[in-house]
Design a protein around this motif. Structure first.
Motif, PDB file in Angstrom:
ATOM      1  N   UNK A   1      40.381  87.841  16.763  1.00  0.00           N
ATOM      2  CA  UNK A   1      41.568  88.531  16.282  1.00  0.00           C
ATOM      3  C   UNK A   1      42.804  88.115  17.055  1.00  0.00           C
ATOM      4  N   UNK A   2      42.658  87.918  18.388  1.00  0.00           N
ATOM      5  CA  UNK A   2      43.832  87.620  19.220  1.00  0.00           C
ATOM      6  C   UNK A   2      43.480  86.566  20.259  1.00  0.00           C
ATOM      7  N   UNK A   3      44.537  85.946  20.788  1.00  0.00           N
ATOM      8  CA  UNK A   3      44.352  84.968  21.855  1.00  0.00           C
ATOM      9  C   UNK A   3      45.614  84.907  22.697  1.00  0.00           C
TER      10      UNK A   3
ATOM     11  N   UNK B   1      46.755  80.460  12.544  1.00  0.00           N
ATOM     12  CA  UNK B   1      46.040  81.628  12.020  1.00  0.00           C
ATOM     13  C   UNK B   1      44.672  81.202  11.500  1.00  0.00           C
ATOM     14  N   UNK B   2      44.623  80.063  10.808  1.00  0.00           N
ATOM     15  CA  UNK B   2      43.342  79.561  10.322  1.00  0.00           C
ATOM     16  C   UNK B   2      42.384  79.242  11.451  1.00  0.00           C
ATOM     17  N   UNK B   3      42.911  78.728  12.553  1.00  0.00           N
ATOM     18  CA  UNK B   3      42.060  78.439  13.712  1.00  0.00           C
ATOM     19  C   UNK B   3      41.477  79.735  14.280  1.00  0.00           C
ATOM     20  N   UNK B   4      42.317  80.756  14.448  1.00  0.00           N
ATOM     21  CA  UNK B   4      41.824  82.035  14.949  1.00  0.00           C
ATOM     22  C   UNK B   4      40.740  82.604  14.031  1.00  0.00           C
TER      23      UNK B   4
ATOM     24  N   UNK C   1      42.946  72.394  20.569  1.00  0.00           N
ATOM     25  CA  UNK C   1      42.880  71.596  19.347  1.00  0.00           C
ATOM     26  C   UNK C   1      43.803  70.385  19.404  1.00  0.00           C
ATOM     27  N   UNK C   2      43.471  69.377  18.616  1.00  0.00           N
ATOM     28  CA  UNK C   2      44.451  68.362  18.259  1.00  0.00           C
ATOM     29  C   UNK C   2      45.313  68.946  17.153  1.00  0.00           C
TER      30      UNK C   2
ATOM     31  N   UNK D   1      36.212  71.205  12.072  1.00  0.00           N
ATOM     32  CA  UNK D   1      36.210  72.266  11.072  1.00  0.00           C
ATOM     33  C   UNK D   1      37.251  71.962  10.003  1.00  0.00           C
ATOM     34  N   UNK D   2      37.043  72.537   8.842  1.00  0.00           N
ATOM     35  CA  UNK D   2      38.027  72.452   7.765  1.00  0.00           C
ATOM     36  C   UNK D   2      38.882  73.704   7.824  1.00  0.00           C
TER      37      UNK D   2
END
Length: 319
Positions: free
Chosen positions: A93-95, A84-87, A57-58, A9-10
């Motif tokens: 919303x949360x992890x 934040x971009x990954x979420x 993620x890497x 993903x970008x």
């Protein structure tokens, strides 16, 4: 492994690679250096099978995720924006975030800036930001006047080329040195000016009880493609991050926190002051549980995969 899905993903200006498995509440696994998402290979499947959506993620500049060459691009604000971009990309919303090494420090920074995006932190090995009035690179340079210091070595312009020229030797030696099979602090006995490849110990032939030739080759192939500059930039940005964090140096992590350490981890031995476990409540407002694994070093997810995974599943269930 057959249930892993590789995605690209970008995100925040980066080409990001991550691995995903499962459905349910989101758990994000953040690696350190010189690691990859692959360092969580023993945890991804069992956590997903327990009813969670697991994403590993890497991180910026490592593995399949691109990274700028400028050191300032590895400051706290950039890394937090990556998470934040990954979420946002995942539509979550949360992890729960679990991390080791630089990955865990990124989770601590996220908790200070966006606690509303976190359900909890499961911290491995690195219990907190250690308070210090001296910039870390200055401290490393002072240490390096008397003996080898890897943080200072990584600041040198030729460090990237040294490691890029011998990725298999470096990764094999450093993984072994960080495990409970070796006492990492013996590396510091080498004289000033020693290269890291020479400072690290020779190793037994693979396979080891916790790493095979094929598994090592996965790391070698990834870092042969990416080079080591991105990973070293996390070290080169340490003073920038230290300065950034001074604004919340006295503020406790506000989100629920679980800690899992190991008895032979070099970070717990050397980087977090005296008796760091008894200092946890000074750094975390909602400390839920602390566990320690015997006979494991800094490579705990690989050295003791079943015990590490079981503890993480217990922590998740407690939420």
């Amino acid at each position: 492994m057959t249930d892993w899905t590789h995605r690209y993903a970008r995100i925040n200006g980066l080409d990001v690679h991550y691995v995903e498995q499962g459905t349910g509440p989101l758990v994000v696994l953040l690696h350190g250096f010189p690691h990859l998402w692959f360092s969580w290979r023993h945890q991804i499947g069992p956590i997903a099978e327990a009813g969670y959506r697991v994403v590993a993620p890497d991180l910026r500049g490592m593995g399949g995720t691109s990274g700028p060459t400028e050191v300032r691009e590895y400051d706290v604000d950039r890394i937090v924006a990556d998470l934040i971009g990954l979420l946002d990309h995942l539509g979550e919303q949360r992890a729960v975030f679990s991390g080791l090494d630089f990955g865990l420090f990124a989770a601590y920074d996220l908790a200070q800036h966006h606690p509303d995006r976190m359900r909890a932190i499961i911290g491995l090995e690195n219990p907190f930001f250690t308070p210090d009035d001296t910039p870390p690179l200055t401290r490393a340079a002072r240490h390096a006047r008397k003996r080898f210091n890897h943080i200072h070595y990584f600041q040198q312009p030729g460090a990237d080329a040294d490691l890029d020229a011998a990725p298999r030797e470096f990764l094999r030696k450093v993984f072994y040195a960080l495990s409970s099979d070796y006492h990492y602090l013996d590396v510091w006995k080498k004289p000033p000016g020693t290269g890291y490849l020479d400072a690290l110990p020779e190793t037994p032939a693979l396979p080891w009880s916790w790493l095979t030739e094929l598994e090592l080759e996965f790391y070698v192939a990834a870092y042969s493609r990416s080079g080591f500059t991105g990973g070293l930039n996390w070290y080169r940005a340490m003073d920038l991050c230290w300065q950034y964090r001074r604004s919340y140096a006295d503020r406790k992590n506000p989100v629920p926190f679980f800690f899992l350490g190991s008895t032979e981890d070099v970070d717990l031995q050397a980087w977090h002051g005296q008796d760091p476990l008894n200092q946890l409540r000074h750094h975390h407002a909602d400390l839920r549980e602390v566990r320690m694994l015997d006979h494991a070093g800094h490579m705990m997810q690989l050295e003791k995969p079943a015990q590490t995974t079981a503890a993480m599943l217990d922590f998740l269930a407690a939420l």
